[in-house]
Design a protein around this motif. Structure first.
Motif, PDB file in Angstrom:
ATOM      1  N   TYR A 255      42.122  38.796  -2.924  1.00 23.15           N
ATOM      2  CA  TYR A 255      41.026  38.084  -3.577  1.00 23.15           C
ATOM      3  C   TYR A 255      41.394  36.615  -3.820  1.00 23.15           C
ATOM      4  O   TYR A 255      40.635  35.705  -3.493  1.00 23.15           O
ATOM      5  N   VAL A 256      42.563  36.403  -4.386  1.00 26.25           N
ATOM      6  CA  VAL A 256      42.993  35.036  -4.695  1.00 26.25           C
ATOM      7  C   VAL A 256      43.144  34.223  -3.402  1.00 26.25           C
ATOM      8  O   VAL A 256      42.764  33.053  -3.351  1.00 26.25           O
ATOM      9  N   SER A 257      43.648  34.836  -2.354  1.00 25.26           N
ATOM     10  CA  SER A 257      43.812  34.134  -1.082  1.00 25.26           C
ATOM     11  C   SER A 257      42.469  33.780  -0.459  1.00 25.26           C
ATOM     12  O   SER A 257      42.300  32.687   0.079  1.00 25.26           O
TER      13      SER A 257
ATOM     14  N   ILE B 257      37.941  51.669  -0.894  1.00 28.10           N
ATOM     15  CA  ILE B 257      36.802  51.920  -1.779  1.00 28.10           C
ATOM     16  C   ILE B 257      36.873  51.037  -3.026  1.00 28.10           C
ATOM     17  O   ILE B 257      35.857  50.526  -3.507  1.00 28.10           O
ATOM     18  N   CYS B 258      38.081  50.823  -3.537  1.00 32.12           N
ATOM     19  CA  CYS B 258      38.247  49.993  -4.737  1.00 32.12           C
ATOM     20  C   CYS B 258      38.089  48.503  -4.460  1.00 32.12           C
ATOM     21  O   CYS B 258      37.865  47.725  -5.395  1.00 32.12           O
ATOM     22  N   ALA B 259      38.209  48.085  -3.206  1.00 32.00           N
ATOM     23  CA  ALA B 259      38.182  46.654  -2.880  1.00 32.00           C
ATOM     24  C   ALA B 259      36.907  45.959  -3.348  1.00 32.00           C
ATOM     25  O   ALA B 259      36.991  44.967  -4.084  1.00 32.00           O
ATOM     26  N   PRO B 260      35.703  46.425  -2.978  1.00 33.26           N
ATOM     27  CA  PRO B 260      34.510  45.713  -3.453  1.00 33.26           C
ATOM     28  C   PRO B 260      34.355  45.773  -4.966  1.00 33.26           C
ATOM     29  O   PRO B 260      33.893  44.811  -5.592  1.00 33.26           O
ATOM     30  N   LEU B 261      34.779  46.874  -5.561  1.00 32.00           N
ATOM     31  CA  LEU B 261      34.664  47.011  -7.015  1.00 32.00           C
ATOM     32  C   LEU B 261      35.582  46.036  -7.737  1.00 32.00           C
ATOM     33  O   LEU B 261      35.176  45.385  -8.710  1.00 32.00           O
ATOM     34  N   LEU B 262      36.816  45.929  -7.264  1.00 33.63           N
ATOM     35  CA  LEU B 262      37.737  44.992  -7.906  1.00 33.63           C
ATOM     36  C   LEU B 262      37.357  43.542  -7.621  1.00 33.63           C
ATOM     37  O   LEU B 262      37.523  42.680  -8.480  1.00 33.63           O
ATOM     38  N   PHE B 263      36.839  43.269  -6.439  1.00 33.35           N
ATOM     39  CA  PHE B 263      36.373  41.915  -6.150  1.00 33.35           C
ATOM     40  C   PHE B 263      35.237  41.538  -7.105  1.00 33.35           C
ATOM     41  O   PHE B 263      35.181  40.404  -7.583  1.00 33.35           O
ATOM     42  N   LEU B 264      34.338  42.481  -7.379  1.00 35.05           N
ATOM     43  CA  LEU B 264      33.276  42.221  -8.362  1.00 35.05           C
ATOM     44  C   LEU B 264      33.856  42.014  -9.757  1.00 35.05           C
ATOM     45  O   LEU B 264      33.408  41.143 -10.505  1.00 35.05           O
TER      46      LEU B 264
END
Length: 167
Positions: free
Chosen positions: A42-44, A145-152
């Motif tokens: 995300y930070v990158s 699965i967690c990627a879009p949730l954590l990005f949000l």
């Protein structure tokens, strides 16, 4: 930029503590998603390679220290991934649902290949997940699965995790 790196590493410390202190003791949740990897991605994506590399280095050291991995292993992997993903900064609309999933799949593939290469060089000191076991694939699916949730979730903190250059 220093503020973003500081708060990213602070977030990584909190995610590592949650992972090692809470989630690792839940036996029904054994193949765990890689939360710190998602933070570095995300930070990158939002800040570019330099901020991602700094965040990946310090976050990797924290993860190595708390997970008893060889010191510098996760730092090296996160630095390589942050550099590669950071090159996409400003190229795509990161607010979409599909891009975090695709970037996470790419990062997990690069991480697995990189770990395999490191095991060839350094021997059995490097733990490589077995791609033929279902635990590996469950962990990958959980991370994707967690990627879009954590990005949000990370987007709720734009002043802490996104670097805005003042002209």
């Amino acid at each position: 930029m220093k503020k973003v790196v500081f708060f990213s590493v602070l977030f990584a410390l909190m995610l590592c503590l949650i992972d090692t202190a809470i989630i690792s003791h839940l036996h029904f949740f054994m193949p765990r998603p890689e939360f710190v990897l998602l933070l570095v991605l995300y930070v990158s994506l939002y800040n570019g390679s330099l901020v991602g590399i700094l965040t990946g280095f310090f976050s990797g050291l924290i993860l190595d220290f708390l997970s008893l991995s060889p010191l510098g292993l996760h730092s090296l992997i996160f630095i390589v991934l942050a550099f590669l993903v950071g090159k996409m900064h400003g190229q795509y609309n990161v607010n979409k649902f599909l891009l975090p999933i695709l970037v996470t799949i790419f990062a997990l593939a690069v991480q697995t290949v990189f770990l395999m290469l490191l095991q060839i060089v350094f021997g059995t000191n490097i733990s490589v997940p077995n791609i033929f076991l279902p635990d590996f694939w469950i962990s990958c699916c959980a991370t994707v699965i967690c990627a879009p949730l954590l990005f949000l979730l990370f987007q709720l903190f734009p002043t802490l995790l996104q670097y805005r250059e003042v002209l």
